[in-house]
Design an enzyme around this catalytic site. Sequence first.
Site, PDB file in Angstrom:
ATOM      1  N   GLU A   1      43.412  34.760  40.069  1.00 24.25           N
ATOM      2  CA  GLU A   1      42.659  33.531  40.281  1.00 24.25           C
ATOM      3  C   GLU A   1      42.118  33.109  38.922  1.00 24.25           C
ATOM      4  OE1 GLU A   1      38.894  33.684  42.382  1.00 24.25           O
ATOM      5  OE2 GLU A   1      38.979  31.536  42.823  1.00 24.25           O
TER       6      GLU A   1
ATOM      7  N   ARG B   1      42.760  50.344  42.212  1.00 23.20           N
ATOM      8  CA  ARG B   1      42.466  49.602  40.997  1.00 23.20           C
ATOM      9  C   ARG B   1      41.989  50.555  39.919  1.00 23.20           C
ATOM     10  NH1 ARG B   1      38.583  45.218  43.092  1.00 23.20           N
ATOM     11  NH2 ARG B   1      38.933  44.474  40.986  1.00 23.20           N
TER      12      ARG B   1
ATOM     13  N   LYS C   1      34.750  40.862  37.375  1.00 25.11           N
ATOM     14  CA  LYS C   1      34.777  39.576  36.668  1.00 25.11           C
ATOM     15  C   LYS C   1      33.417  38.894  36.719  1.00 25.11           C
ATOM     16  CE  LYS C   1      39.191  37.794  37.879  1.00 25.11           C
ATOM     17  NZ  LYS C   1      40.002  36.570  38.092  1.00 25.11           N
TER      18      LYS C   1
END
Length: 560
Positions: free
Chosen positions: A36, A263, A273
């Site tokens: 994104e 992850r 983020k």
Amino acid sequence: MTKSEEAKPTDFIRAIVADDLQTGKHARVVTRFPPEPNGYLHIGHAKSICLNFGIAEENPEGTCNLRFDDTNPTKEEPEYIQSIEGDVRWLGFDFEQRRYFASDYFEQIYTYAETLILAGKAYVCSLSADEIRAYRGTLTEPGRDSPYRNRSVEENLDLFRRMRAGEFPDGTHVLRARIDMTSPNINMRDPILYRIIHTSHHQTGNRWCIYPMYDYTHCISDALEGITHSLCTLEFEDHRPLYDWVLDQLDTPCHPRQIEFSRLSLEYTIMSKRWLNDLVVSRAVSGWDDPRMPTISGLRRRGYTPESIREFCHRIGITKAPNRVEMSLLENCLRDDLEERAPRAMAVLDPLRVVIENYPAEQEEMLTVPCHANHPEMGTRALGFSREVWIEHDDFREAAPAKFKRLALGGEVRLRNAYVIRCHQVIKDPATGAITELRCTYDPNTLNANPEGRKVKGVIHWVSIRHAVHNEVRLYDRLFLKANPGEDDDFKASLNPDSLRTLPACPMEASLANAEPGDHFQLERLGYFCIDSKDSAPGKPVLNRTVTLRDSWAKIEAKQ
RNA sequence: UGGGCCGUCGCCAAGCGGUAAGGCACCGGAUUUUGAUUCCGGCAUUCCCAGGUUCAAAUCCUGGCGGCCCAGCCA
């Protein structure tokens, strides 16, 4: 890579892909990297990039798309799109013309939504956000049906079209999937498919005021692109039933298989983020590309190479196990790479003046020295030598501790690439007692030769005072003091106040004045450095310390 | 205590019923005009625990224990 390595899958996902190719389920593999554009890419994304693009590269005819998951215009910026494309390319992966946006598919996605409504599989819900939350139930209690759940197909279609037409303000209606409010999987309790957001979109402008949610968009986008294996991180495992449900209701070109992996977490840094953005906005760092940031652009500016990051991603592997990787693994990948490719140079960070009394004051020499002792093919450079040189303050002790093999009063040491010197006098500031200068003599027979009848074990770096240029050096250290910042307090509470030390004017050999932004060097005995790409000026490089050399003396010293 | 997932050396991680790869870290030692690099050697009788099946289990079964994720009109 050898053939046997090529043939052998190295992780469970590659094994699945290999099997699907083997059995003929797929003729070729198609993956995608779907960020994104709401922030810069970080090392965790690199893991996903290496996986997705790596699998495509390793298999015949395999391809990997770059697809921006741009379904929330309130959080996304064109700046992020630019940086993401640049970072993927810099890492060494080529998506050619295959750069897509989920927003490319908005019209098709909308049409599918009407299909769902027509099939009685979706409805317009007019509950408020708070009410929807209340109706959803909890982890242990089932949800309740929305009072709008049984609206007629006609009413749903009419309402949905009017949502699109912009007749309603934000938050008044949503389109929901009609699945099961009692599902133990909360994602299946009539998840929201569309919401009203009257915000212009970086790709579609003002064409839309309703935007599809991730769960509904992602699977359709994958299917439209003919993705064979949709790889994502573990937190989406619970979403897989919804991914499959949506595609099962629709007549899409294919039904990709979603596979999840864990992850990346790295010690002493953060990967969120949102938190990284917080550091940028609060000016705790200079930007997304601050050399202390775990972002791709930060690592690049710090001096990391694409090869080292790819090697790191290879070494950590792909599994479903929770992990927190030690920074030393990343650093070692970098050292392995830079050891081979970085030319050597000398600079002094904490200068101490040395006067070589038996070297004539007016004399000077230009020494020809190798750029890399182990790689003669990298050529040579000219190094000025004269009566006065700087050495590292820490390389001298009046009284040498055990195992100390640098310069001590009355002792000898070799100046790297030059002569052996002996110190016979220490000059101190009468007021503070601080050592300000060393008086030494040199042995003229020790250039490129060992002294007669004795061994000199120590070698130290130096810079001729007369020949030195002076440039800024930035010493970086870990951004956080805790291995897992934010674990039990505000993550910013464990920011390392000494993560950046700036030395405004370090003496260094003149050859460094011509270094170009992005160039890598090893400053001998100090570490690997990279010329800063933002703050350097022609003839005036700023040196970022990328990583120190391994320092076994520091270990010995710590034990004493 | 609803659902999903995970648990092999300090950190990653192979292993998929036949008797514990590798990397990083760490500890020796050799070479070295970078205390770097390089090179040799060491580093899990044991695989979260407990039972069971089997000639044989990290691998299969059962039961525990521990950890992570999910209640955004974020992705």
